[in-house]
Scaffold this active site. Sequence first.
Site, mmCIF file in Angstrom:
data_model
loop_
_atom_site.group_PDB
_atom_site.id
_atom_site.type_symbol
_atom_site.label_atom_id
_atom_site.label_comp_id
_atom_site.label_asym_id
_atom_site.label_seq_id
_atom_site.Cartn_x
_atom_site.Cartn_y
_atom_site.Cartn_z
ATOM 1 N N GLY A 289 17.306 89.600 32.333
ATOM 2 C CA GLY A 289 17.820 88.370 31.730
ATOM 3 C C GLY A 289 16.892 87.905 30.621
ATOM 4 O O GLY A 289 15.931 88.594 30.273
ATOM 5 N N LYS A 290 17.228 86.736 30.065
ATOM 6 C CA LYS A 290 16.413 86.190 28.981
ATOM 7 C C LYS A 290 15.534 85.076 29.509
ATOM 8 O O LYS A 290 15.936 84.335 30.419
ATOM 9 C CB LYS A 290 17.344 85.613 27.896
ATOM 10 C CG LYS A 290 18.009 86.693 27.038
ATOM 11 C CD LYS A 290 18.965 86.091 26.023
ATOM 12 C CE LYS A 290 18.255 85.276 24.946
ATOM 13 N NZ LYS A 290 17.319 86.110 24.141
ATOM 14 N N GLY B 241 13.343 82.268 27.520
ATOM 15 C CA GLY B 241 12.809 81.757 26.239
ATOM 16 C C GLY B 241 13.096 82.764 25.141
ATOM 17 O O GLY B 241 14.198 83.284 25.040
ATOM 18 N N PHE B 242 12.063 83.150 24.376
ATOM 19 C CA PHE B 242 12.244 84.149 23.302
ATOM 20 C C PHE B 242 12.293 85.558 23.879
ATOM 21 O O PHE B 242 12.591 86.519 23.193
ATOM 22 C CB PHE B 242 11.062 84.103 22.318
ATOM 23 C CG PHE B 242 11.022 82.860 21.466
ATOM 24 C CD1 PHE B 242 9.929 82.021 21.493
ATOM 25 C CD2 PHE B 242 12.091 82.522 20.649
ATOM 26 C CE1 PHE B 242 9.882 80.882 20.711
ATOM 27 C CE2 PHE B 242 12.056 81.380 19.863
ATOM 28 C CZ PHE B 242 10.943 80.557 19.889
ATOM 29 N N ALA B 243 11.923 85.689 25.159
ATOM 30 C CA ALA B 243 11.726 87.038 25.712
ATOM 31 C C ALA B 243 13.002 87.609 26.313
ATOM 32 O O ALA B 243 13.848 86.886 26.835
ATOM 33 C CB ALA B 243 10.656 86.971 26.803
ATOM 34 N N LYS C 288 8.202 90.757 30.574
ATOM 35 C CA LYS C 288 8.667 89.814 29.556
ATOM 36 C C LYS C 288 8.331 90.456 28.217
ATOM 37 O O LYS C 288 7.154 90.709 27.937
ATOM 38 C CB LYS C 288 7.886 88.484 29.656
ATOM 39 C CG LYS C 288 8.596 87.385 30.393
ATOM 40 C CD LYS C 288 7.637 86.231 30.679
ATOM 41 C CE LYS C 288 7.848 85.055 29.770
ATOM 42 N NZ LYS C 288 7.152 83.834 30.307
ATOM 43 N N ASP D 104 5.846 72.114 34.761
ATOM 44 C CA ASP D 104 7.285 72.410 34.661
ATOM 45 C C ASP D 104 7.800 72.979 35.979
ATOM 46 O O ASP D 104 8.496 73.995 36.012
ATOM 47 C CB ASP D 104 7.558 73.382 33.509
ATOM 48 C CG ASP D 104 9.040 73.427 33.147
ATOM 49 O OD1 ASP D 104 9.466 74.390 32.472
ATOM 50 O OD2 ASP D 104 9.778 72.512 33.570
ATOM 51 N N LYS E 246 10.132 73.510 38.793
ATOM 52 C CA LYS E 246 11.579 73.313 38.985
ATOM 53 C C LYS E 246 12.103 74.513 39.763
ATOM 54 O O LYS E 246 11.411 75.539 39.856
ATOM 55 C CB LYS E 246 12.300 73.190 37.636
ATOM 56 C CG LYS E 246 12.062 74.377 36.720
ATOM 57 C CD LYS E 246 12.749 74.211 35.377
ATOM 58 C CE LYS E 246 12.430 75.414 34.489
ATOM 59 N NZ LYS E 246 13.053 75.302 33.162
ATOM 60 N N ASN F 13 11.796 77.987 38.389
ATOM 61 C CA ASN F 13 10.469 78.617 38.291
ATOM 62 C C ASN F 13 9.910 78.987 39.657
ATOM 63 O O ASN F 13 8.750 79.390 39.754
ATOM 64 C CB ASN F 13 9.493 77.676 37.570
ATOM 65 C CG ASN F 13 9.767 77.624 36.082
ATOM 66 O OD1 ASN F 13 10.364 78.543 35.522
ATOM 67 N ND2 ASN F 13 9.358 76.543 35.435
ATOM 68 N N ASP G 261 6.175 81.160 35.477
ATOM 69 C CA ASP G 261 6.356 80.530 34.169
ATOM 70 C C ASP G 261 5.309 79.449 33.873
ATOM 71 O O ASP G 261 5.526 78.259 34.079
ATOM 72 C CB ASP G 261 7.758 79.938 34.029
ATOM 73 C CG ASP G 261 8.033 79.603 32.567
ATOM 74 O OD1 ASP G 261 9.201 79.413 32.210
ATOM 75 O OD2 ASP G 261 7.062 79.548 31.783
ATOM 76 N N THR H 154 10.925 71.496 27.145
ATOM 77 C CA THR H 154 11.767 70.499 27.805
ATOM 78 C C THR H 154 11.643 70.653 29.317
ATOM 79 O O THR H 154 12.469 71.287 29.954
ATOM 80 C CB THR H 154 13.248 70.750 27.438
ATOM 81 O OG1 THR H 154 13.531 72.115 27.794
ATOM 82 C CG2 THR H 154 13.482 70.559 25.951
HETATM 83 C C1 LIG Z 1 10.016 88.212 33.892
HETATM 84 C C2 LIG Z 1 10.451 86.800 33.642
HETATM 85 C C3 LIG Z 1 10.753 86.012 34.914
HETATM 86 C C4 LIG Z 1 9.497 85.872 35.718
HETATM 87 O O1 LIG Z 1 8.615 85.140 35.274
HETATM 88 N N1 LIG Z 1 9.318 86.591 36.858
HETATM 89 C C5 LIG Z 1 8.056 86.465 37.590
HETATM 90 C C6 LIG Z 1 10.317 87.420 37.355
HETATM 91 C C7 LIG Z 1 10.082 88.282 38.430
HETATM 92 N N2 LIG Z 1 11.096 89.072 38.890
HETATM 93 C C8 LIG Z 1 12.313 88.999 38.306
HETATM 94 N N3 LIG Z 1 12.591 88.201 37.263
HETATM 95 C C9 LIG Z 1 11.606 87.415 36.767
HETATM 96 N N4 LIG Z 1 11.840 86.612 35.674
HETATM 97 C C10 LIG Z 1 13.234 86.397 35.234
HETATM 98 C C11 LIG Z 1 13.703 87.465 34.255
HETATM 99 C C12 LIG Z 1 14.826 86.832 33.479
HETATM 100 C C13 LIG Z 1 14.632 85.332 33.571
HETATM 101 C C14 LIG Z 1 13.522 85.058 34.546
#
Ligand SMILES: CC[C@@H]1C(=O)N(C)c2cncnc2N1C1CCCC1
Length: 308
Positions: free
Chosen positions: A34-35, A37-39, A56, A150, A152, A155, A168, A188
């Site tokens: 998934g997305k 932020g910018f990543a 990321k 942040d 929530k 996160n 995050d 935000t």
């Molecule tokens: C890699 C970014 C984020 C994250 O921080 N972790 C630890 C994570 C850890 N495992 C799966 N996804 C994670 N995510 C998702 C990916 C898309 C949006 C947030």
Amino acid sequence: MANNDDQPAIIEEKIVRVNGEVAIRQYSKGRFLGKGGFARCYEFASMETRKLTAAKIVPKASLTKSRAKQKLMTEIKIHRSLHHPNIVGFEHFFEDSENVYILLELCTNQTMNELLRRRKRLTELEVQCYLSQVISALSYLHGHRVIHRDLKLGNFFLSDKMEIKIGDFGLATKLEFDGEKKRTICGTPNYIAPEVLDGKQGHSYEVDIWSLGVVAYTLLVGKPPFETSDVKTTYRRIRMNAYSFPENVPLSEASKNLVTRILVTDPTKRPTLTEILAHEFFNQGNTIPKTLPPSTLACPPAASYLRQ
Ligand SMILES: CC[C@@H]1C(=O)N(C)c2cncnc2N1C1CCCC1
């Protein structure tokens, strides 16, 4: 779709050893997560160790403004210094000509957002169990002078064993000295504390305590206390401390009392993490055995959630 953009499926990290030798570490890019932020985020597998991480991938093009670059470096500096069972593990980071890659602990059960969406609301025993893991991580963070800023449900990542992992650190800050107050907050944050909105006297650790109260209310009731369709109205409700417990949700006096004690406008009147853990809510009848540290306890699996 595993690879729905034009990047290669093998990512190479160039390592220059102290003796000038160059080595290449390879990762295979897997499932799109998934997305953020910018990543754009993907599952990565190290070709050398087979270890799976959540990557990321931040395009350098999005970091041209020095503020964005500085923010990312601060996030990395803070996150890589943290080690706790309820904080997302920071595995590694590197860059190539196009991107900055941040490899984080893979959490295969998404976040508390998805869990609450499926469950509508959690039982008080589950809330005790999840909150105690968040509090364990928060006391570690505050003990290292880090404010998350942040907190929530989105996160709160869930591991394969359904343990909470706070992630995050994009809005996190580290205080340089005791008593230091932070003034500005960019981005935000969802469950923003009134003193941050008010912006006069600066803010500190208490903003995370406020967010904890918002998280507790949201898990118990099923929606955030100040949520409205328009941000300005939400902010006014926060400043006015205008929230209530819906009649149709059966909540114990202890749970309502805990939320009420935390969601107070004056940050100096909010309970400390120790006081929160000592609150009746965590010590009423159906209590988790005190002997085991919360992080080793997976919360009682809710049958409905496990039924996909
Ligand atoms: C890699 C970014 C984020 C994250 O921080 N972790 C630890 C994570 C850890 N495992 C799966 N996804 C994670 N995510 C998702 C990916 C898309 C949006 C947030």
